[in-house]
Enzyme design. Sequence first.
Site, PDB file in Angstrom:
ATOM      1  N   LYS A  46      -2.056  -6.208   5.402  1.00 61.01           N
ATOM      2  CA  LYS A  46      -0.839  -6.184   4.722  1.00 61.01           C
ATOM      3  C   LYS A  46       0.293  -6.047   5.770  1.00 61.01           C
ATOM      4  O   LYS A  46       0.320  -5.343   6.883  1.00 61.01           O
ATOM      5  CB  LYS A  46      -0.552  -5.032   3.692  1.00 61.01           C
ATOM      6  CG  LYS A  46      -1.933  -5.097   2.679  1.00 61.01           C
ATOM      7  CD  LYS A  46      -1.466  -6.123   1.421  1.00 61.01           C
ATOM      8  CE  LYS A  46      -2.674  -5.728   0.397  1.00 61.01           C
ATOM      9  NZ  LYS A  46      -2.411  -6.803  -0.815  1.00 61.01           N
TER      10      LYS A  46
ATOM     11  N   PRO B 249       0.772  -1.327   0.193  1.00 58.98           N
ATOM     12  CA  PRO B 249       0.149   0.111   0.120  1.00 58.98           C
ATOM     13  C   PRO B 249       0.875   1.434  -0.075  1.00 58.98           C
ATOM     14  O   PRO B 249       1.988   1.331   0.633  1.00 58.98           O
ATOM     15  CB  PRO B 249      -0.624  -0.074   1.420  1.00 58.98           C
ATOM     16  CG  PRO B 249      -0.828  -1.456   1.828  1.00 58.98           C
ATOM     17  CD  PRO B 249       0.469  -2.106   1.334  1.00 58.98           C
TER      18      PRO B 249
ATOM     19  N   ILE C 260      -2.450  -3.315  -3.954  1.00 63.07           N
ATOM     20  CA  ILE C 260      -2.713  -4.323  -4.926  1.00 63.07           C
ATOM     21  C   ILE C 260      -3.766  -5.415  -3.899  1.00 63.07           C
ATOM     22  O   ILE C 260      -3.463  -5.827  -2.775  1.00 63.07           O
ATOM     23  CB  ILE C 260      -1.669  -5.375  -5.117  1.00 63.07           C
ATOM     24  CG1 ILE C 260      -0.287  -4.566  -5.682  1.00 63.07           C
ATOM     25  CG2 ILE C 260      -1.823  -6.566  -5.639  1.00 63.07           C
ATOM     26  CD1 ILE C 260       0.857  -5.363  -5.701  1.00 63.07           C
TER      27      ILE C 260
END
Length: 117
Positions: free
Chosen positions: A33, A2, A66
């Site tokens: 993440k 990120p 992503i």
Amino acid sequence: MPIFALHTNVSSAKISDAFLSELSAKIAQLLHKPESYVAVHVVGDQKLSFGGDGKSPAGSAILKSIGSVGTSKQNNDIAKVLHPLIEKNLGIEQDRLYIEFVNLAASAVAHNAQTFG
């Protein structure tokens, strides 16, 4: 991976290292993440007008990732946490901040000399 970038007319002197750390940890948590992949870039002292008012604190942000962003539910859940966090730390009222969400393809981002996909 990120990447969160915030441009604001708030003075750079008011952007603390503690805020950057808090923002990084929160983004990692929200997006599920590893924080080691999170990049936070806050740029203060920008000439920025929001709603015709260039004097009150305001901002424009982009959160790229992503996956973990892109659906209405995902984006709303993230916004409900980030807007108050930014308001608390920088004084940017929630109605004076846009956050744009961008879902990137793994092949569109490189790190450590190779793409993620």
